[in-house]
Write a protein that holds these residues in place. Structure first.
Motif, short mmCIF file in Angstrom:
data_model
loop_
_atom_site.label_atom_id
_atom_site.label_comp_id
_atom_site.label_asym_id
_atom_site.label_seq_id
_atom_site.Cartn_x
_atom_site.Cartn_y
_atom_site.Cartn_z
N ARG A 239 0.85 -1.19 0.00
CA ARG A 239 0.00 0.00 0.00
C ARG A 239 0.88 1.24 0.00
NH1 ARG A 239 -4.35 2.01 4.59
NH2 ARG A 239 -5.66 3.25 3.19
N ARG A 241 -0.32 4.40 -1.33
CA ARG A 241 -1.07 5.64 -1.45
C ARG A 241 -2.25 5.67 -0.49
NH1 ARG A 241 -4.19 7.79 -6.96
NH2 ARG A 241 -5.43 9.38 -5.92
N ILE A 246 1.44 9.80 -0.95
CA ILE A 246 2.09 8.65 -1.57
C ILE A 246 3.49 8.50 -0.99
CG2 ILE A 246 3.04 9.88 -3.58
CD1 ILE A 246 2.00 7.33 -5.18
N SER A 285 -1.81 10.05 -10.38
CA SER A 285 -1.76 8.79 -11.11
C SER A 285 -0.36 8.51 -11.64
CB SER A 285 -2.76 8.79 -12.27
OG SER A 285 -4.08 8.89 -11.80
N GLU A 288 1.85 7.31 -8.73
CA GLU A 288 1.46 5.97 -8.29
C GLU A 288 1.83 4.91 -9.33
OE1 GLU A 288 -2.31 3.84 -6.12
OE2 GLU A 288 -2.73 5.36 -7.64
N ARG A 289 1.54 5.17 -10.60
CA ARG A 289 1.84 4.19 -11.65
C ARG A 289 3.34 3.97 -11.78
NH1 ARG A 289 -2.11 6.09 -16.65
NH2 ARG A 289 -4.07 6.02 -15.49
#
Length: 381
Positions: A239, A241, A246, A285, A288-289
């Protein structure tokens, strides 16, 4: 776009620069007054990682190596890397990175102890952000209180800087008499050298380091200084985020599973996030990606790495079989120091692989089966 980065270590600085270049307004919070301290990392990276980091890494180079030696208790094998391995001055690196961040428009806020909320608020100032990057290291209190990031127990590592001329390749020695749960290392740097080790039990560091210095022929040598800290070998956090928060770097367990190094994973994730933002992907995004992509890469060598840490006898058998079968010569020059699975994939694809596998199986059917199982688990990651 407003971004807060909490922690001005390597990962925080890398993301601060990348996000500033993407057009974000970045505030960099650091609880200490100086960056780069306390020093704890050996600082070995591939030339490709130097390019990812950019000018600060180029200005922080101390030495270069064309290859490295992997050794078990009795047998060793030398591998030449596809590009040189570079020894960086970690303190200077982070100072150079901070200077670059400020040039990119990052607002540096030293001596700031902050709190954060999942909604992107940094307290006590009450500033609101579109993204908060938690780069507070393994010991960070914020992500622990929020239930994200790396939660496993690290190893503990120590480096001894030894005076006296040294040259040659650096060595990773897998032997339970010199390390527990990782390996010991020898890094020649010209006028000095580094000898280090790691263990899950801090009380063992002193006797293990003493034995490592003996094995590397440096028993009784004058040590000018010691430094060290936690060594994280994964796996990366599940985990990463929570809302607009983040976790990155050591706070996320984004470290190479074989060596514990964290420079390459953070550098690659930051550069990848910048590329995604440039392609129109939104800020959260993209971060995170990018982290998930690097996390998947790290998992591709996790189980093999854990096996080699726990079983130096298998390292011995691999080294002996690789030399005797010609596999070591076949893969030499095709290995990326920072992308560990390239060593395993290059070995498997080599025409010498069947002979090497047969020799390994003859030496230990149990060891060969364990290795095959770890390779399969990593391939499925």
């Amino acid at each position: 776009m407003r971004v807060a980065v909490v922690g001005a270590g390597f990962s925080g600085l890398m993301f601060a620069v990348a996000l500033a270049r993407a057009g974000a307004n970045v505030d960099l919070y650091e609880e200490h007054e100086r960056v780069g301290f306390p020093e704890h990392c050996t600082g070995l990276v591939s030339l490709a990682t130097v390019r990812l980091i950019g000018r600060p890494a180029e200005r922080s180079r101390l030495a270069a190596y064309e290859g490295f030696i992997i050794s078990g208790p009795r047998h060793a094998v030398r591998l030449r890397t596809s590009e040189p391995v570079i020894k960086l001055d970690r303190v200077r690196l982070e100072q150079e990175m901070l200077d670059e961040a400020v040039r990119e428009g990052v607002r540096y806020r030293p001596g700031a102890k902050v709190r954060v909320t999942p909604e992107g608020t940094v307290l006590p100032e009450g500033r609101e952000y579109d993204l908060v990057v938690l780069a507070e290291g393994y010991t960070g209190r914020l992500r622990r209180s929020l239930g994200i990031g790396y939660t496993a127990q690290p190893l503990y590592g120590v480096n001894a800087e030894v005076e006296g001329s040294s040259q040659g390749d650096f060595v990773a020695l897998f032997d339970n008499s010199t390390s527990r749960g990782l390996f010991s290392w020898y890094v020649p740097m010209g006028s000095t050298s580094l000898v280090g080790t790691a263990s899950s039990e801090p009380r063992l560091l002193q006797p293990l380091l003493r034995e490592a210095m003996k094995r590397f022929g440096l028993e009784g040598a004058r040590v000018s200084r010691f430094y060290g800290g936690p060594v994280i070998t994964g796996p990366p956090a599940e985990r990463l985020r929570l809302g607009k928060l983040i976790a990155v770097g050591d706070a996320a367990g984004m470290n190479k599973p074989l060596t514990g190094g964290g420079l390459y994973p953070s550098a690659k994730a930051a550069v990848l996030a910048l590329s995604m933002i440039s392609d129109g992907v939104d800020l959260l995004s993209s971060a995170e990606r990018a982290l998930l992509a690097v996390s998947r890469e790290l998992r591709r060598s996790y189980h093999v790495s854990k096996l080699l840490h726990a079983r130096p006898d298998i390292v011995d058998m691999l080294a002996e079989a690789a030399e005797a079968s010609g596999l070591a010569r076949a893969v030499s020059g095709r290995v990326d120091y920072d992308v560990h699975y390239t060593l395993f994939t290059a070995s498997i694809r080599s025409l010498r692989a069947p002979l090497g596998a047969a020799m390994l199986t003859l030496r230990s059917l149990e060891g060969a089966a364990k290795l095959l199982g770890a390779l399969i688990r990593d391939a499925m990651a």
